[in-house]
Design a protein around this motif. Structure first.
Motif, PDB file in Angstrom:
ATOM      1  N   PRO A 104      -7.900  -2.510  -1.543  1.00  0.00           N
ATOM      2  CA  PRO A 104      -8.749  -1.557  -0.622  1.00  0.00           C
ATOM      3  C   PRO A 104      -8.194  -0.306  -0.490  1.00  0.00           C
ATOM      4  O   PRO A 104      -7.256   0.093  -0.842  1.00  0.00           O
ATOM      5  N   THR A 105      -9.293   0.577  -0.107  1.00  0.00           N
ATOM      6  CA  THR A 105      -8.623   1.905   0.328  1.00  0.00           C
ATOM      7  C   THR A 105      -8.071   1.978   1.677  1.00  0.00           C
ATOM      8  O   THR A 105      -8.723   1.379   2.701  1.00  0.00           O
ATOM      9  N   LEU A 106      -6.949   2.768   1.573  1.00  0.00           N
ATOM     10  CA  LEU A 106      -6.083   2.721   2.956  1.00  0.00           C
ATOM     11  C   LEU A 106      -5.702   4.224   3.061  1.00  0.00           C
ATOM     12  O   LEU A 106      -6.270   5.000   2.145  1.00  0.00           O
ATOM     13  N   PHE A 107      -4.919   4.584   4.099  1.00  0.00           N
ATOM     14  CA  PHE A 107      -4.579   5.858   4.335  1.00  0.00           C
ATOM     15  C   PHE A 107      -3.659   6.438   3.228  1.00  0.00           C
ATOM     16  O   PHE A 107      -3.119   6.116   2.449  1.00  0.00           O
ATOM     17  N   SER A 108      -4.168   8.103   3.188  1.00  0.00           N
ATOM     18  CA  SER A 108      -3.496   8.598   2.100  1.00  0.00           C
ATOM     19  C   SER A 108      -2.057   8.902   2.877  1.00  0.00           C
ATOM     20  O   SER A 108      -1.601   8.748   3.697  1.00  0.00           O
TER      21      SER A 108
ATOM     22  N   THR B 139       2.038  -3.440   7.706  1.00  0.00           N
ATOM     23  CA  THR B 139       1.647  -3.491   9.287  1.00  0.00           C
ATOM     24  C   THR B 139       1.071  -2.309   9.762  1.00  0.00           C
ATOM     25  O   THR B 139       0.127  -2.334  10.610  1.00  0.00           O
ATOM     26  N   ALA B 140       1.715  -0.942   9.506  1.00  0.00           N
ATOM     27  CA  ALA B 140       1.501   0.056  10.239  1.00  0.00           C
ATOM     28  C   ALA B 140       0.160   0.564  10.146  1.00  0.00           C
ATOM     29  O   ALA B 140      -0.570   1.219  10.943  1.00  0.00           O
ATOM     30  N   PHE B 141      -0.644   0.364   8.968  1.00  0.00           N
ATOM     31  CA  PHE B 141      -2.111   0.757   8.777  1.00  0.00           C
ATOM     32  C   PHE B 141      -2.922   0.122   9.515  1.00  0.00           C
ATOM     33  O   PHE B 141      -4.021   0.713  10.023  1.00  0.00           O
ATOM     34  N   CYS B 142      -2.692  -1.062  10.235  1.00  0.00           N
ATOM     35  CA  CYS B 142      -3.563  -1.675  11.083  1.00  0.00           C
ATOM     36  C   CYS B 142      -3.494  -1.093  12.270  1.00  0.00           C
ATOM     37  O   CYS B 142      -4.825  -0.883  13.158  1.00  0.00           O
TER      38      CYS B 142
ATOM     39  N   PRO C   2       0.755  -1.305  -0.031  1.00  0.00           N
ATOM     40  CA  PRO C   2      -0.191  -0.085  -0.097  1.00  0.00           C
ATOM     41  C   PRO C   2       0.846   1.266   0.180  1.00  0.00           C
ATOM     42  O   PRO C   2       0.375   2.298  -0.280  1.00  0.00           O
ATOM     43  N   THR C   3       2.086   1.078   0.414  1.00  0.00           N
ATOM     44  CA  THR C   3       3.108   2.280   0.291  1.00  0.00           C
ATOM     45  C   THR C   3       3.624   2.413  -1.032  1.00  0.00           C
ATOM     46  O   THR C   3       4.407   3.512  -1.355  1.00  0.00           O
ATOM     47  N   GLY C   4       3.534   1.526  -1.998  1.00  0.00           N
ATOM     48  CA  GLY C   4       4.251   1.535  -3.386  1.00  0.00           C
ATOM     49  C   GLY C   4       5.660   1.001  -3.196  1.00  0.00           C
ATOM     50  O   GLY C   4       6.426   0.914  -4.235  1.00  0.00           O
ATOM     51  N   HIS C   5       6.237   0.343  -2.078  1.00  0.00           N
ATOM     52  CA  HIS C   5       7.176  -0.287  -2.175  1.00  0.00           C
ATOM     53  C   HIS C   5       7.117  -1.344  -2.960  1.00  0.00           C
ATOM     54  O   HIS C   5       6.181  -2.324  -2.701  1.00  0.00           O
ATOM     55  N   ALA C   6       8.428  -2.051  -3.351  1.00  0.00           N
ATOM     56  CA  ALA C   6       8.660  -3.284  -4.108  1.00  0.00           C
ATOM     57  C   ALA C   6       8.444  -4.394  -2.807  1.00  0.00           C
ATOM     58  O   ALA C   6       8.767  -4.209  -1.628  1.00  0.00           O
ATOM     59  N   VAL C   7       7.657  -5.392  -3.385  1.00  0.00           N
ATOM     60  CA  VAL C   7       7.605  -6.735  -2.603  1.00  0.00           C
ATOM     61  C   VAL C   7       8.460  -7.660  -2.886  1.00  0.00           C
ATOM     62  O   VAL C   7       8.398  -8.269  -3.785  1.00  0.00           O
ATOM     63  N   ASP C   8       9.299  -8.209  -2.052  1.00  0.00           N
ATOM     64  CA  ASP C   8      10.273  -9.332  -2.480  1.00  0.00           C
ATOM     65  C   ASP C   8       9.284 -10.598  -2.564  1.00  0.00           C
ATOM     66  O   ASP C   8       7.970 -10.853  -2.139  1.00  0.00           O
TER      67      ASP C   8
ATOM     68  N   TYR D 266      -8.622   9.619  12.153  1.00  0.00           N
ATOM     69  CA  TYR D 266      -9.570   9.067  12.651  1.00  0.00           C
ATOM     70  C   TYR D 266     -10.682   9.091  11.384  1.00  0.00           C
ATOM     71  O   TYR D 266     -11.508   8.338  11.272  1.00  0.00           O
ATOM     72  N   ALA D 267     -10.611  10.138  10.767  1.00  0.00           N
ATOM     73  CA  ALA D 267     -11.706  10.422   9.564  1.00  0.00           C
ATOM     74  C   ALA D 267     -11.577   9.514   8.719  1.00  0.00           C
ATOM     75  O   ALA D 267     -12.474   8.769   8.215  1.00  0.00           O
ATOM     76  N   GLU D 268     -10.144   9.301   8.270  1.00  0.00           N
ATOM     77  CA  GLU D 268      -9.975   8.260   7.060  1.00  0.00           C
ATOM     78  C   GLU D 268     -10.279   6.805   7.592  1.00  0.00           C
ATOM     79  O   GLU D 268     -10.556   6.065   6.857  1.00  0.00           O
TER      80      GLU D 268
END
Length: 469
Positions: free
Chosen positions: A297-301, A409-412, A265-271, A355-357
């Motif tokens: 899914p829609t996640l944080f901006s 993990t962080a968005f959780c 979701p952050t756009g970083h490459a995934v191993d 909180y809004a997002e």
């Protein structure tokens, strides 16, 4: 398999039945700590106090006293967690090792459940780092290959369990700090939902939560039963579950809609190894009758994530009670300084945006899918020493590996969602790689039920690092 590779539930039963004593278990924990010193998992020891407490437990059981469901089982406490009478330096040279005056709620509940507090596990300074390394105590190393990191920030806790020092370990999670080490060391790491485990002060804008790292699903669930629940001094707590979490282990349940997200979701490459882990778990869940579909899914901006990292976390780092802040790690000093470069109104906006997002993010669970499946990290465990060195050399730089580690993990934490890392894959280098299941708000029961259904298939309870069987 050593005693400490058994579940804490079975060890507690063995103590009650006289099959083994608490003193024997604590003695084994001392021996195992000595044998694994090169891993640097336990950085403060209370061997004599732990043995004395174990004798008290054994005597109480002999008298027939009720000493709690986990009476006599040793457990280490993370260096970021307060325990009355123990130091808590937060892994920093800039914080005194004077004994603390109070214990966190989770510590009180672990003690009430009968656990014997056994030492303190290593963490990065103050917690905002994805590996377990600091100037005060040094580098914690992965028992599967000491050249690599066990991730962080609960890396010392994870290594204590993976190396057979203790069967379970107390941990905390503010952006992946339970799940990342669990993934890197072949263990289970459940981050409970916001408010499930009460705390006196919800930090990082209510993103940090207490928990444990375990090897067995029954331990994950049964310990959650004793550390969760209302507390008169906590500002809020999660809704009570319908039944004990331990009853969810092995329980039948309906087929679920599982969304599969393989792109970061952050756009970083995934191993590719991390993708394989998620695909392996997806395939087994499909065999069990669940429907798995790729989702986006829609996640944080970007603005929300930036506000969380640069304003909220930096503010809490500034608020940490340093005795000598000039002795902090360079990257910590820089983050504390950044906290002085914005005003209170900007903090309010950053917090409100989270909180809004979150409100538009959490509704996707139950509407578009029941569970979300991802890799736990976007990278395999990094080489020990590299991530901290990168942060201290150029904190403002890209810090690619660190960002890959927290990408899933962080968005959780920001949204308060429960999530669990399952050890389902081993890389070509022989390092564990986890996959993550993310549940709906307060959905730990469903996570435990689904995760326990694949425990025997993946066989993680009988897989140990060489030299620590």
């Amino acid at each position: 398999m050593t005693l400490m590779h058994r579940s804490a539930v079975s060890l507690a039963a063995a103590i009650r039945e006289g099959e083994v004593s608490s003193v024997e278990l604590v003695t084994e924990a001392i021996r195992a700590t000595d044998a694994a010193q090169e891993l640097n998992a336990i950085i403060w020891r209370n061997d004599l106090d732990a043995l004395a407490r174990a004798r008290e437990v054994d005597d109480a059981i002999a008298r027939g006293d009720d000493v709690g469901p986990f009476a006599g089982v040793p457990i280490p406490i993370k260096e970021l967690t307060m325990v009355a009478g123990q130091p808590a330096t937060l892994g920093s040279l800039g914080i005194s090792d004077a004994p603390r005056e109070h214990s966190e709620i989770i510590v009180e509940r672990l003690v009430d459940a009968g656990f014997v507090l056994f030492g303190r596990s290593n963490s990065p300074e103050a917690g905002p780092m994805s590996v377990t390394e600091n100037q005060r105590f040094g580098i914690t190393r992965n028992p599967w290959n000491p050249d690599f990191s066990p991730a962080g920030s609960s890396g010392g806790a994870a290594v204590a369990v993976a190396a057979g020092i203790t069967p379970v370990a107390q941990a905390t999670d503010g952006g992946g700090s339970i799940r990342m080490p669990a993934s890197a060391t072949g263990l289970l790491g459940l981050k409970p939902a916001r408010g499930r485990v009460p705390s006196y002060v919800p930090t990082w804008e209510h993103s940090i939560i207490d928990g444990v790292i375990t090897r067995h699903m029954i331990d994950t669930a049964a310990i959650l039963d004793v550390i969760a629940g209302t507390h008169s001094s906590a500002p809020y707590t999660a809704p009570e579950p319908e039944r004990p979490f331990a009853d969810e282990v092995g329980a039948a349940g309906p087929a679920r809609r599982i969304g599969l997200m393989l792109e970061s979701p952050t756009g970083h490459a995934v191993d590719p190894e991390c993708v394989v882990a998620a695909e392996k778990l997806a395939a087994q869940l499909e065999k069990l009758g669940h429907r798995v579909e790729t989702v986006n899914p829609t996640l944080f901006s970007f603005e929300a994530i930036t506000g969380f990292l640069d304003i909220i976390i930096n503010s809490w780092l500034w608020a940490n009670p340093y005795d000598n802040p000039e002795l902090a790690e360079k990257y910590i000093r820089e983050r504390r300084h950044k906290a002085t470069e914005f005003h209170a109104g900007q903090y309010a906006i950053a917090a409100a945006r989270l909180y809004a997002e979150s409100a538009s993010i959490t509704v996707q669970w139950g509407r578009d899918f029941d569970l979300l499946l991802t890799p736990t990290m976007a990278t395999t465990p990094p080489l020990a020493g590299t991530v901290l060195d990168e942060a201290n050399r150029d904190f403002s730089g890209p810090r690619v590996t660190e960002n890959q580690m927290v990408a899933f993990t962080a968005f959780c934490n920001i949204a308060g969602l429960p999530a669990i890392s399952l050890p389902v894959h081993t890389s070509q280098l022989g390092l564990p790689v986890g996959a993550q299941l993310i549940g709906r708000p307060f959905g730990e029961a469903e996570l435990i039920r689904v995760a326990s259904s694949v425990e025997e298939y993946f066989g993680w309870t009988t897989r140990f690092p060489d030299g620590f069987q």
